[in-house]
Design an enzyme around this catalytic site. Sequence first.
Site, mmCIF file in Angstrom:
data_model
loop_
_atom_site.group_PDB
_atom_site.id
_atom_site.type_symbol
_atom_site.label_atom_id
_atom_site.label_comp_id
_atom_site.label_asym_id
_atom_site.label_seq_id
_atom_site.Cartn_x
_atom_site.Cartn_y
_atom_site.Cartn_z
ATOM 1 N N VAL A 23 0.687 -1.315 0.120
ATOM 2 C CA VAL A 23 -0.252 -0.365 0.006
ATOM 3 C C VAL A 23 1.365 1.179 -0.263
ATOM 4 C CG1 VAL A 23 -0.508 0.100 2.969
ATOM 5 C CG2 VAL A 23 -2.197 1.132 1.558
ATOM 6 N N ALA A 24 1.797 1.762 1.226
ATOM 7 C CA ALA A 24 2.404 2.307 1.047
ATOM 8 C C ALA A 24 3.189 3.004 -0.381
ATOM 9 C CB ALA A 24 3.339 2.421 2.122
ATOM 10 N N ALA A 49 2.562 -8.072 2.188
ATOM 11 C CA ALA A 49 1.734 -8.077 3.810
ATOM 12 C C ALA A 49 0.353 -6.770 3.403
ATOM 13 C CB ALA A 49 2.958 -7.460 4.918
ATOM 14 N N GLY A 55 -8.788 -7.022 8.309
ATOM 15 C CA GLY A 55 -9.459 -6.654 9.541
ATOM 16 C C GLY A 55 -10.028 -5.229 8.858
ATOM 17 N N GLU A 122 -12.464 -2.764 16.432
ATOM 18 C CA GLU A 122 -10.955 -3.905 16.874
ATOM 19 C C GLU A 122 -10.665 -3.682 18.046
ATOM 20 O OE1 GLU A 122 -8.141 -5.035 13.540
ATOM 21 O OE2 GLU A 122 -9.988 -4.181 12.325
ATOM 22 N N ASP A 213 13.856 -5.675 5.624
ATOM 23 C CA ASP A 213 15.256 -4.713 4.121
ATOM 24 C C ASP A 213 15.230 -2.993 3.989
ATOM 25 O OD1 ASP A 213 14.356 -7.399 3.778
ATOM 26 O OD2 ASP A 213 14.302 -7.034 1.394
ATOM 27 N N HIS A 234 0.525 -10.398 16.973
ATOM 28 C CA HIS A 234 -1.114 -10.409 16.769
ATOM 29 C C HIS A 234 -1.663 -11.736 17.900
ATOM 30 C CE1 HIS A 234 -5.319 -10.756 15.429
ATOM 31 N NE2 HIS A 234 -5.253 -9.517 14.607
ATOM 32 N N ARG A 282 -3.722 -4.758 21.304
ATOM 33 C CA ARG A 282 -3.314 -5.981 21.293
ATOM 34 C C ARG A 282 -1.943 -6.410 21.973
ATOM 35 N NH1 ARG A 282 -2.499 -5.665 15.026
ATOM 36 N NH2 ARG A 282 -4.893 -5.687 14.314
ATOM 37 N N HIS A 341 3.922 -9.977 14.241
ATOM 38 C CA HIS A 341 2.221 -9.144 13.319
ATOM 39 C C HIS A 341 3.179 -8.276 12.718
ATOM 40 C CE1 HIS A 341 -1.675 -8.563 11.264
ATOM 41 N NE2 HIS A 341 -1.690 -7.692 12.067
ATOM 42 N N ARG A 376 1.027 -0.530 17.983
ATOM 43 C CA ARG A 376 -0.041 -0.014 17.121
ATOM 44 C C ARG A 376 -0.849 -0.228 17.855
ATOM 45 N NH1 ARG A 376 -1.957 -1.993 12.921
ATOM 46 N NH2 ARG A 376 -0.927 -3.997 12.386
ATOM 47 N N SER A 381 -3.034 0.414 10.861
ATOM 48 C CA SER A 381 -1.466 0.125 9.595
ATOM 49 C C SER A 381 -1.580 0.643 8.039
ATOM 50 C CB SER A 381 -0.989 -0.735 9.666
ATOM 51 O OG SER A 381 -1.791 -1.989 9.694
#
Length: 515
Positions: A23-24, A49, A55, A122, A213, A234, A282, A341, A376, A381
């Site tokens: 996504v980023a 990922a 969720g 959540e 990395d 998680h 979490r 996670h 987090r 995320s």
Amino acid sequence: MTGCGGSSGWRQRADVVVIGTGVAGLAAALAAHRRGGKVVLLSKAAETATFYAQGGIAVVLPRTEDSVDAHVSDTLAAGGGLCDADAVRSIVTGGYQAVSELVAAGAHFDESAPGQWALTREGGHTRRRIIHSGGDATGAEVQRALDVAASSLDIRRNHVALDLILDDGAVAGVHVLSDDGFGAVYAPSVILATGGLGHLYSATTNPDGSTGDGVALAMWAGLSVADLEFIQFHPTMLYSGSGGGRRPLITEALRGEGAKLVDAQGRSVTAGVHPMGDLAPRDVVAAAVEARLSETGDECVYLDARHIADFARRFPTVNASCLDAGIDPVRRPIPVVPGAHYSCGGVVTDVHGRTAVPGLFAAGEVARTGMHGANRLASNSLLEGLVVGGRSGAAAAEFAAATGPARLVEPAPAVRPALPRAELQAAMTRHASVVRDGDGLARLAELIDTAPPRVLKSRKDFEDAALTAVASVVASAAAARTESRGCHHRSDHPLTDPAQAVSVAAGLAPATVGC
Ligand code: SIN
């Protein structure tokens, strides 16, 4: 992109290089492209990922009972005193705009009524504010929409970023290993969007490529990282024996819909632990599971989701993973254990992804913006990846336009300390999991110090070296933090120490602090 030839392998040029296609990375690449930058994306692995995220995306929708203040307050509460409140507010505030752009790019989210997104809850959220897609296949939809939007961009698959090329303290490109051998992509702006580091551990919810990395590349370039002791486990990774590698996630949204965590005797795992019970943040739930396992000696606890109506339609990904493992979640509780996670820490950046090295940006899980602190909040995320990814792409394109082409500096051959992966993972799992102590962390550090130098000639060599470098910083940061806070639980220092309510910058070489 122009081919340049060259004695040390192939050479290419771009304005902006993005390492990673989750996504980023894709949000960054699209934003840089929109600003006219010539963008090259490097991708070493087929899976991201992002694809596996279940969720959803935590986002404050206009004209609801939710508010930016409430989302900020939940994020700060989960973060154990280490979030940067300004960064949190900035990212939360940018969420709705970023999600709207994703929808404009073709993403679909589940609706409770025509034109009205369905919202779930959540752990740690005081409101229903999590949008989702395909029930529990949100990441797959985000990835699909961004892949389509980025399909005309220059994406180089099977390209491993071995090292950053620096020129007079600024980034000048990336040393790369591809099917054509060693080479380099030169650019005045480089964005690290390499994701996480779950494969520091024997079992993880992360895909194969999550080997730390970007954190390693940044540290090898002399940059500081922070908060790496806060690795989020998680609470509910599917337990199906002791096998390692990637294991299926059992989304927290199940608990948002009323599923209960119980032990083999049917006793609640979280009763009396936190006022939010099974929907506590979490770190609290993972620690409660770990405590119950050490008390009972059992191998797993159970998530009882049998009462959830229409299970297979609402949670098709979880349903399929359970059925694959021979468990019907409608008939019996799902066996679960905590699993590595998410990295709450990473390369120190601002909320535009800028690092302390001119031209170098980082976004998504690899970055430490101050959004997550010591733990987090669920579904923050994808939000951060979208918002900071987009901003970093814009900033990188502007930087490249202002700076002009990078000089063609010869990359140095890469030789790094690297432990055999299974040995490192076993030691990390033993000594740096949900609960740690000083003796175990010292043993871990001793092992890491024995890592022999390896010439990086393959993806595996590079990943082993990256994991070894990141493990050494996790071990030293976890040893230095003589308290328990957020995801970092020390059995020998079980209390939170107010004097340690600060993020500590760390690195391999004399590090540059700040960004
Ligand atoms: C989950 O679906 O439980 C994971 C979501 C997240 O990691 O934020």
